[in-house]
Motif scaffolding. Structure first.
Motif, PDB file in Angstrom:
ATOM      1  N   LEU A 185     -10.061 -17.638  12.008  1.00 51.03           N
ATOM      2  CA  LEU A 185     -11.041 -18.274  12.899  1.00 51.03           C
ATOM      3  C   LEU A 185     -10.724 -17.954  14.362  1.00 51.03           C
ATOM      4  N   ILE A 186      -9.436 -17.958  14.673  1.00 51.21           N
ATOM      5  CA  ILE A 186      -9.025 -17.660  16.053  1.00 51.21           C
ATOM      6  C   ILE A 186      -9.329 -16.197  16.375  1.00 51.21           C
ATOM      7  N   MET A 187      -9.050 -15.322  15.391  1.00 50.96           N
ATOM      8  CA  MET A 187      -9.262 -13.894  15.640  1.00 50.96           C
ATOM      9  C   MET A 187     -10.749 -13.534  15.666  1.00 50.96           C
ATOM     10  N   LEU A 188     -11.563 -14.393  15.058  1.00 51.57           N
ATOM     11  CA  LEU A 188     -13.009 -14.141  15.065  1.00 51.57           C
ATOM     12  C   LEU A 188     -13.529 -14.088  16.506  1.00 51.57           C
ATOM     13  N   ALA A 189     -12.867 -14.843  17.380  1.00 57.33           N
ATOM     14  CA  ALA A 189     -13.274 -14.863  18.788  1.00 57.33           C
ATOM     15  C   ALA A 189     -13.283 -13.459  19.373  1.00 57.33           C
ATOM     16  N   MET A 190     -12.281 -12.665  18.982  1.00 59.33           N
ATOM     17  CA  MET A 190     -12.164 -11.305  19.516  1.00 59.33           C
ATOM     18  C   MET A 190     -13.380 -10.463  19.104  1.00 59.33           C
ATOM     19  N   VAL A 191     -13.809 -10.637  17.855  1.00 61.02           N
ATOM     20  CA  VAL A 191     -14.948  -9.867  17.350  1.00 61.02           C
ATOM     21  C   VAL A 191     -16.230 -10.319  18.075  1.00 61.02           C
ATOM     22  N   LEU A 192     -16.395 -11.629  18.203  1.00 61.32           N
ATOM     23  CA  LEU A 192     -17.600 -12.135  18.870  1.00 61.32           C
ATOM     24  C   LEU A 192     -17.665 -11.618  20.303  1.00 61.32           C
ATOM     25  N   GLN A 193     -16.511 -11.670  20.983  1.00 60.50           N
ATOM     26  CA  GLN A 193     -16.478 -11.215  22.374  1.00 60.50           C
ATOM     27  C   GLN A 193     -16.845  -9.739  22.492  1.00 60.50           C
ATOM     28  N   SER A 194     -16.401  -8.942  21.528  1.00 65.25           N
ATOM     29  CA  SER A 194     -16.609  -7.495  21.627  1.00 65.25           C
ATOM     30  C   SER A 194     -18.085  -7.118  21.581  1.00 65.25           C
ATOM     31  N   VAL A 195     -18.908  -7.971  20.975  1.00 61.01           N
ATOM     32  CA  VAL A 195     -20.341  -7.643  20.943  1.00 61.01           C
ATOM     33  C   VAL A 195     -21.170  -8.660  21.729  1.00 61.01           C
ATOM     34  N   GLY A 196     -20.492  -9.481  22.499  1.00 53.95           N
ATOM     35  CA  GLY A 196     -21.190 -10.428  23.364  1.00 53.95           C
ATOM     36  C   GLY A 196     -21.875 -11.573  22.628  1.00 53.95           C
ATOM     37  N   LEU A 197     -21.348 -11.982  21.496  1.00 52.60           N
ATOM     38  CA  LEU A 197     -21.924 -13.145  20.805  1.00 52.60           C
ATOM     39  C   LEU A 197     -21.283 -14.429  21.364  1.00 52.60           C
ATOM     40  N   PRO A 198     -22.038 -15.538  21.411  1.00 56.60           N
ATOM     41  CA  PRO A 198     -21.499 -16.754  22.039  1.00 56.60           C
ATOM     42  C   PRO A 198     -20.327 -17.366  21.269  1.00 56.60           C
ATOM     43  N   LEU A 199     -19.268 -17.679  22.004  1.00 56.99           N
ATOM     44  CA  LEU A 199     -18.077 -18.251  21.368  1.00 56.99           C
ATOM     45  C   LEU A 199     -18.319 -19.665  20.840  1.00 56.99           C
ATOM     46  N   GLU A 200     -19.400 -20.297  21.337  1.00 56.20           N
ATOM     47  CA  GLU A 200     -19.716 -21.654  20.839  1.00 56.20           C
ATOM     48  C   GLU A 200     -19.959 -21.616  19.329  1.00 56.20           C
ATOM     49  N   GLY A 201     -20.319 -20.442  18.833  1.00 51.85           N
ATOM     50  CA  GLY A 201     -20.564 -20.290  17.397  1.00 51.85           C
ATOM     51  C   GLY A 201     -19.351 -20.659  16.554  1.00 51.85           C
ATOM     52  N   LEU A 202     -18.162 -20.496  17.159  1.00 51.06           N
ATOM     53  CA  LEU A 202     -16.933 -20.810  16.424  1.00 51.06           C
ATOM     54  C   LEU A 202     -16.905 -22.264  15.991  1.00 51.06           C
ATOM     55  N   ALA A 203     -17.425 -23.132  16.859  1.00 53.60           N
ATOM     56  CA  ALA A 203     -17.400 -24.569  16.565  1.00 53.60           C
ATOM     57  C   ALA A 203     -18.231 -24.887  15.322  1.00 53.60           C
ATOM     58  N   LEU A 204     -19.297 -24.106  15.108  1.00 48.88           N
ATOM     59  CA  LEU A 204     -20.158 -24.344  13.937  1.00 48.88           C
ATOM     60  C   LEU A 204     -19.427 -23.994  12.645  1.00 48.88           C
ATOM     61  N   VAL A 205     -18.673 -22.900  12.708  1.00 51.91           N
ATOM     62  CA  VAL A 205     -17.982 -22.427  11.512  1.00 51.91           C
ATOM     63  C   VAL A 205     -16.735 -23.270  11.226  1.00 51.91           C
ATOM     64  N   ALA A 206     -16.137 -23.811  12.312  1.00 49.38           N
ATOM     65  CA  ALA A 206     -14.828 -24.472  12.182  1.00 49.38           C
ATOM     66  C   ALA A 206     -14.807 -25.588  11.139  1.00 49.38           C
ATOM     67  N   GLY A 207     -15.911 -26.336  11.039  1.00 49.15           N
ATOM     68  CA  GLY A 207     -15.936 -27.470  10.123  1.00 49.15           C
ATOM     69  C   GLY A 207     -15.701 -27.097   8.662  1.00 49.15           C
ATOM     70  N   ILE A 208     -16.156 -25.907   8.301  1.00 45.58           N
ATOM     71  CA  ILE A 208     -15.966 -25.510   6.897  1.00 45.58           C
ATOM     72  C   ILE A 208     -14.972 -24.359   6.773  1.00 45.58           C
ATOM     73  N   ASP A 209     -14.228 -24.138   7.853  1.00 46.85           N
ATOM     74  CA  ASP A 209     -13.336 -22.976   7.813  1.00 46.85           C
ATOM     75  C   ASP A 209     -12.324 -23.038   6.676  1.00 46.85           C
ATOM     76  N   ARG A 210     -11.878 -24.250   6.355  1.00 46.00           N
ATOM     77  CA  ARG A 210     -10.892 -24.389   5.281  1.00 46.00           C
ATOM     78  C   ARG A 210     -11.433 -23.820   3.956  1.00 46.00           C
ATOM     79  N   VAL A 211     -12.708 -24.105   3.718  1.00 46.03           N
ATOM     80  CA  VAL A 211     -13.303 -23.635   2.459  1.00 46.03           C
ATOM     81  C   VAL A 211     -13.424 -22.109   2.479  1.00 46.03           C
ATOM     82  N   LEU A 212     -13.938 -21.584   3.601  1.00 45.10           N
ATOM     83  CA  LEU A 212     -14.062 -20.125   3.698  1.00 45.10           C
ATOM     84  C   LEU A 212     -12.680 -19.465   3.609  1.00 45.10           C
TER      85      LEU A 212
END
Ligand code: ASP
Length: 414
Positions: free
Chosen positions: A361-388
């Motif tokens: 999840l932390i490293m996903l930030a690097m990918v999002l940044q590289s293509v200019g996707l909003p980092l706020e998206g991480l917060a949406l995924v975080a809730g179910i990150d354990r399952v993923l």
């Protein structure tokens, strides 16, 4: 005798499975039917289950640094001369990179078709804050592979640095041969000690797995999954496709063993990866499984620790699916160039991801940044990150096992 042993082995896998099932069951009962309070929350969930589960995770993690170190030294020393080692090393790394890039491409293809984030009610999602680590430049990342202090690398568990140093020691042991017999024997014996310690720790696995799962389920219940069901589904479909497209042909046509044999062989590490969400924790059992599947000691003890650190197909796949999900949610269209960029940064980011829960999840930030996707998206995924994480970690270690047995088969056939 051999039959007795395999019976015992089967017993342990079954016991771990029972631990998993009972843990999920207990978690559901506690979450839905037992009212919150001191007894349930503090004593049972945050007390007993937490200690039992984390204790197991810590025991598995205790094995990792010495096991990777000794295993890689013995593996590279056993493969012998630098030329063969170079060949096996390059082949292994190429296989690992290829399978990772393929995983993320499959994720992007499935995600483009299913569009996991479209029509999502973001208000229904429990968001969580994620702290984004400061990014390092590519040059720094490359330089960081070389340890300035190998003992420091071992102490801090900086795995890529440990790998580099272990490879040097292994190659030199092979080169100096008899002159360093005492040291060679020392590492071989220490490796045996670590394997025996793995067996010991694994006796506790069924209870540990119970603790980990009952804790997770009684904390989150099942309803957190619903709003993001499509994201979980897309990840699952892409993972299954990756197994079918990538690992199955490797196992069937390169290793030439029946698929059920392979999957049965990696079942125990699967359970550990699934419940601990840590491929580092699953490394000791994965190493044992690959050996049981017939891989030689040299290749297994070289490829598995290396793959455990650098080969994370599940994490790469997750990065692909999540990038598309976040793009969908924020109504951003990703161009072909951006997708290529995701494949590239996702592959690199997965190499740099530590084999511990939530690292992806932390490293996903690097990918999002590289293509200019909003980092706020991480917060949406975080809730179910354990399952993923459960699924991506399982895929991570499956990839290591499939490539290791394939490399071994190609080495044997020459
Ligand atoms: N939990 C994963 C692993 O240990 C890493 C990740 O978070 O993607 O393999």
């Amino acid at each position: 005798m051999a039959k007795e042993k395999s019976k015992k082995k089967l017993g342990m896998t079954t016991l771990i499975f029972i631990g998993l099932f009972l843990g999920a069951f207990t978690g559901i009962i506690l979450y839905y039917f037992v009212p919150g309070g001191y007894m349930r929350d503090t004593v049972l969930v945050d007390g007993v289950f937490y200690v039992v589960g984390q204790g197991f995770l810590r025991l598995m993690q205790m094995l990792v640094v010495p096991l990777v170190f000794c295993s890689l030294i013995c593996g590279s020393a056993a493969i012998g001369d630098t030329k063969t080692l170079g060949k096996v090393g390059v082949k292994t790394i190429v296989f690992y990179l290829f399978t990772t890039a393929l995983a993320i491409s499959i994720a992007l293809a499935v995600g483009t078709i299913v569009k996991p984030g479209l029509g999502l009610d973001t208000a229904a999602i429990q968001t969580q804050d994620v702290t984004v680590a400061e990014s390092t430049t590519l040059t720094e990342t490359l330089l960081n592979i070389i340890p300035t202090n190998p003992i420091g690398a071992l102490a801090n568990g900086t795995m890529l640095q440990v790998i580099v140093f272990a490879l040097f020691v292994g190659i030199i042991l092979a080169k100096l041969g008899e002159r360093v017999e005492v040291v060679s024997n020392f590492f071989a014996q220490f490796n045996d000690i670590m394997m025996e310690m793995t067996n010991m720790v694994m006796m506790y696995a069924p209870i540990g797995v119970f603790g980990l799962i009952s804790y997770t389920v009684s904390q989150h219940g099942l309803k957190v999954l619903l709003p993001l069901g499509k994201l979980i589904l897309v990840s699952a479909i892409a993972s299954v496709l990756h197994v079918i497209i990538c690992y199955s042909p490797l196992v069937k046509y390169v290793v030439r063993i029946p698929l059920p044999t392979f999957f049965r062989g990696v079942f125990e590490p699967w359970l550990i990866a699934f419940t601990t969400c840590s491929s580092a924790a699953a490394l000791p059992t994965n190493l044992q499984s690959v050996r049981r599947l017939g891989a030689s000691k040299g290749v297994a003890s070289f490829s598995i620790p290396l793959g455990n650190t650098i080969n994370m197909d599940g994490t790469a796949l997750y990065m692909g699916v999540c990038s598309l999900f976040i793009a969908n949610v924020f109504g951003i269209h990703l161009s072909m160039d951006q997708m290529m960029m995701i494949v590239l940064t996702g592959t690199l980011a997965s190499i740099g991801t530590a084999g511990v829960p939530g690292a992806g999840l932390i490293m996903l930030a690097m990918v999002l940044q590289s293509v200019g996707l909003p980092l706020e998206g991480l917060a949406l995924v975080a809730g179910i990150d354990r399952v993923l994480d459960m699924f991506r970690t399982t895929l991570n270690i499956t990839g290591d096992a499939a490539v290791a047995v394939a490399i071994d088969a190609t080495e044997k056939s020459v």
